[in-house]
Enzyme design. Structure first.
Site, PDB file in Angstrom:
ATOM      1  N   GLY A 145     -27.326 -28.736   9.168  1.00 18.02           N
ATOM      2  CA  GLY A 145     -26.949 -29.400   7.780  1.00 18.02           C
ATOM      3  C   GLY A 145     -27.791 -31.062   7.902  1.00 18.02           C
ATOM      4  O   GLY A 145     -28.702 -31.277   8.753  1.00 18.02           O
ATOM      5  N   GLY A 146     -27.590 -31.641   6.572  1.00 21.57           N
ATOM      6  CA  GLY A 146     -28.290 -32.890   6.384  1.00 21.57           C
ATOM      7  C   GLY A 146     -28.646 -33.336   5.057  1.00 21.57           C
ATOM      8  O   GLY A 146     -29.467 -34.111   4.691  1.00 21.57           O
ATOM      9  N   ALA A 147     -27.933 -32.582   4.109  1.00 24.75           N
ATOM     10  CA  ALA A 147     -28.021 -33.161   2.449  1.00 24.75           C
ATOM     11  C   ALA A 147     -29.532 -32.922   2.270  1.00 24.75           C
ATOM     12  O   ALA A 147     -30.033 -33.170   1.282  1.00 24.75           O
ATOM     13  CB  ALA A 147     -27.694 -34.621   2.335  1.00 24.75           C
ATOM     14  N   GLN A 216     -24.480 -24.870   8.769  1.00 22.81           N
ATOM     15  CA  GLN A 216     -23.575 -25.787   8.444  1.00 22.81           C
ATOM     16  C   GLN A 216     -23.981 -26.582   7.322  1.00 22.81           C
ATOM     17  O   GLN A 216     -25.194 -27.177   7.334  1.00 22.81           O
ATOM     18  CB  GLN A 216     -23.334 -26.660   9.788  1.00 22.81           C
ATOM     19  CG  GLN A 216     -22.140 -27.604   9.582  1.00 22.81           C
ATOM     20  CD  GLN A 216     -22.491 -29.031   9.327  1.00 22.81           C
ATOM     21  OE1 GLN A 216     -23.689 -29.414   9.449  1.00 22.81           O
ATOM     22  NE2 GLN A 216     -21.640 -29.624   8.686  1.00 22.81           N
ATOM     23  N   SER A 217     -23.156 -26.874   6.222  1.00 22.64           N
ATOM     24  CA  SER A 217     -23.222 -27.790   5.275  1.00 22.64           C
ATOM     25  C   SER A 217     -24.533 -27.273   4.455  1.00 22.64           C
ATOM     26  O   SER A 217     -24.656 -26.076   3.962  1.00 22.64           O
ATOM     27  CB  SER A 217     -23.331 -29.350   5.568  1.00 22.64           C
ATOM     28  OG  SER A 217     -23.609 -30.062   4.522  1.00 22.64           O
ATOM     29  N   ALA A 218     -25.517 -28.247   4.237  1.00 22.86           N
ATOM     30  CA  ALA A 218     -26.864 -27.553   3.717  1.00 22.86           C
ATOM     31  C   ALA A 218     -27.449 -26.479   4.480  1.00 22.86           C
ATOM     32  O   ALA A 218     -28.079 -25.743   3.718  1.00 22.86           O
ATOM     33  CB  ALA A 218     -27.988 -28.866   3.606  1.00 22.86           C
ATOM     34  N   ASP A 319     -12.351 -31.413   2.777  1.00 25.82           N
ATOM     35  CA  ASP A 319     -13.783 -31.655   2.858  1.00 25.82           C
ATOM     36  C   ASP A 319     -13.924 -32.320   1.451  1.00 25.82           C
ATOM     37  O   ASP A 319     -13.850 -31.658   0.237  1.00 25.82           O
ATOM     38  CB  ASP A 319     -14.458 -30.145   2.986  1.00 25.82           C
ATOM     39  CG  ASP A 319     -15.872 -30.554   3.312  1.00 25.82           C
ATOM     40  OD1 ASP A 319     -16.612 -31.522   2.695  1.00 25.82           O
ATOM     41  OD2 ASP A 319     -16.587 -29.871   3.807  1.00 25.82           O
ATOM     42  N   HIS A 351     -14.937 -32.770   6.323  1.00 22.85           N
ATOM     43  CA  HIS A 351     -16.443 -32.115   6.387  1.00 22.85           C
ATOM     44  C   HIS A 351     -16.953 -32.171   7.661  1.00 22.85           C
ATOM     45  O   HIS A 351     -17.497 -31.392   8.407  1.00 22.85           O
ATOM     46  CB  HIS A 351     -17.456 -32.807   5.194  1.00 22.85           C
ATOM     47  CG  HIS A 351     -18.650 -31.887   5.306  1.00 22.85           C
ATOM     48  ND1 HIS A 351     -18.954 -30.702   4.494  1.00 22.85           N
ATOM     49  CD2 HIS A 351     -20.071 -32.345   5.418  1.00 22.85           C
ATOM     50  CE1 HIS A 351     -20.157 -30.393   4.382  1.00 22.85           C
ATOM     51  NE2 HIS A 351     -21.051 -31.524   5.161  1.00 22.85           N
TER      52      HIS A 351
END
Length: 410
Positions: A145-147, A216-218, A319, A351
């Site tokens: 991830g990392g927005a 994960q995430s983004a 989260d 998160h």
């Protein structure tokens, strides 16, 4: 902004190269008059160490650039100044663990960094290899991830190390981030990275019949888009593809967002402003195209559901970056069209708990144990080794982990 290959720093590499060459020449002249030249193994070791130092410098340069890029695009208003301070304190509290993982990443012979999988900037992946490779190992293709702005393959080093210790190979796929690329570029890069893993992992000791996709995430959002796009293409075209969803045994989505319409306002309230987010996603008209929850329910994509592998979604109920409702709604949508989906919620987890604090804590970890158990299901030898495996080592003291959770900006 022009495309820049940030994998290397020519200036640093040049300085290191010239320094090493000069040093080698001086040493050679001195030794020639008094003692034999060093053995080839000694030279090889010195050159390898120099390469590792140069790579570490280049990676540090890249991480610094990513950080400044994030600040430039998010602005430096009061809200972000507070978050920046919180992020700095959060990172300092977890630094004992980060330093240990960084040493492993840069200097372990079991890590093959920056394997090229395509011709675009950032088309690189890192491979984390099990120590024992006497037989083909299962593989996890992981997307960090990392927005959508500061994603980077090295963020998966901790997961890569811990899975490799359980005889599971990990390929951490890098991809272009905004503003170097927008969402279509990211999905294209990840799809190409998956293709590389599917078609080439056997050369590195991986089992091409046991490949798992994880994000994960983004990274969960991007990898889900890549997986669904591939399934939709196969259901419509039936053409020869560079990879097939049938090659993916299961998909693990960790703390992901799968319906962009429901996240625009939420992200705006947390500082990822609407104008920036829509620029990343190529405008409001593209939100449906890159929302996996909506994609799978489209009438034109119904044939894709039966092609999908088992999809397992993990999310913490506390989260605040991406609410757990996102995974719940995606799981419901998948089940609604006949796909095999499972949702696992972790009460009270944030998160970063599932991906950072819990792995740094060591010992027993429900999510990690579930993933390893699922990958080794049907493998009696793998399950036997898992039952005998020592607890994961603690990397950060509990007090620092609790303080980090209190001030985390995520």
């Amino acid at each position: 902004m022009p495309d820049v290959n940030m994998e290397t720093n020519p200036f640093l590499s040049g300085v290191l190269s010239q320094t090493n060459m000069g040093t080698t020449k001086r040493h050679t002249r001195r030794r020639s008059a008094s003692r034999p030249s060093p053995a080839p193994k000694q030279l090889s070791r010195r050159q390898s160490f120099s390469r590792d130092i140069g790579h570490a410098a280049a990676e540090t340069y890249l991480v610094t650039r990513l950080s400044f890029k994030l600040l430039r695009y998010l602005g430096v208003g009061y809200r972000w100044m507070i978050r920046l301070v919180a992020l700095g304190c959060y990172a300092m509290l977890l630094m004992p663990g980060f330093l240990q993982v960084a040493y492993y990443y840069f200097f372990s012979s079991l890590v093959q960094r920056s394997v090229i999988y395509g011709d675009q900037p950032r088309n690189r992946l890192d491979l984390y290899l099990p120590e024992n490779r006497d037989e083909p190992k299962p593989v996890v293709a992981f997307v960090t991830g990392g927005a959508w702005i500061i994603g980077y393959k090295a963020w998966g080093a901790l997961l890569g190390q811990q899975l490799a210790e359980r005889d599971i190979m990990v390929a951490c796929i890098d991809y272009r981030n905004f503003p170097q690329g927008t969402i279509s570029d990211m999905v294209e890069d990840v799809s190409q990275g998956i293709s590389f893993v599917c078609n080439n992992i056997a050369e590195y000791g991986g089992d091409p019949n046991r490949i798992y996709l994880m994000g994960q995430s983004a990274g969960a959002h991007i990898s889900a888009c890549a997986l669904l796009n591939q399934a939709i293409k196969e259901s419509k075209e039936g053409d020869v593809m560079s990879w097939s969803v049938s090659q993916i045994k299961a998909y693990f989505g960790l703390s992901g967002g799968y319906n962009l319409f429901n996240l625009v306002d939420h992200f705006h309230s947390r500082g990822l402003y609407r104008s920036i987010f829509l620029s990343i996603m190529e405008g409001e008209q593209s939100l449906q195209q890159y929302s996996p929850e909506i994609m799978i329910q489209d009438q034109t994509a119904r044939g894709a559901a039966s092609l999908l592998p088992r999809i397992i979604l993990f999310h913490g109920t506390m989260d605040y970056s991406i609410p757990s409702e996102s995974s719940k709604a995606f799981a419901d949508a998948l089940e609604g069209v006949g796909a095999e989906a499972e949702l696992i919620l972790y009460e009270g987890k944030t998160h970063t708990d599932l991906f950072l604090q819990d792995p740094l804590r060591g010992g027993k970890d429900e999510l990690f144990d579930y993933v390893v158990g699922h990958i080794h299901s049907g493998d009696a030898e793998g399950l036997a080794k898992d039952s005998m495996a020592p607890p994961r080592r603690r990397l950060v003291p509990e007090l620092l982990l609790k303080l980090a959770s209190k001030i985390s900006p995520f």
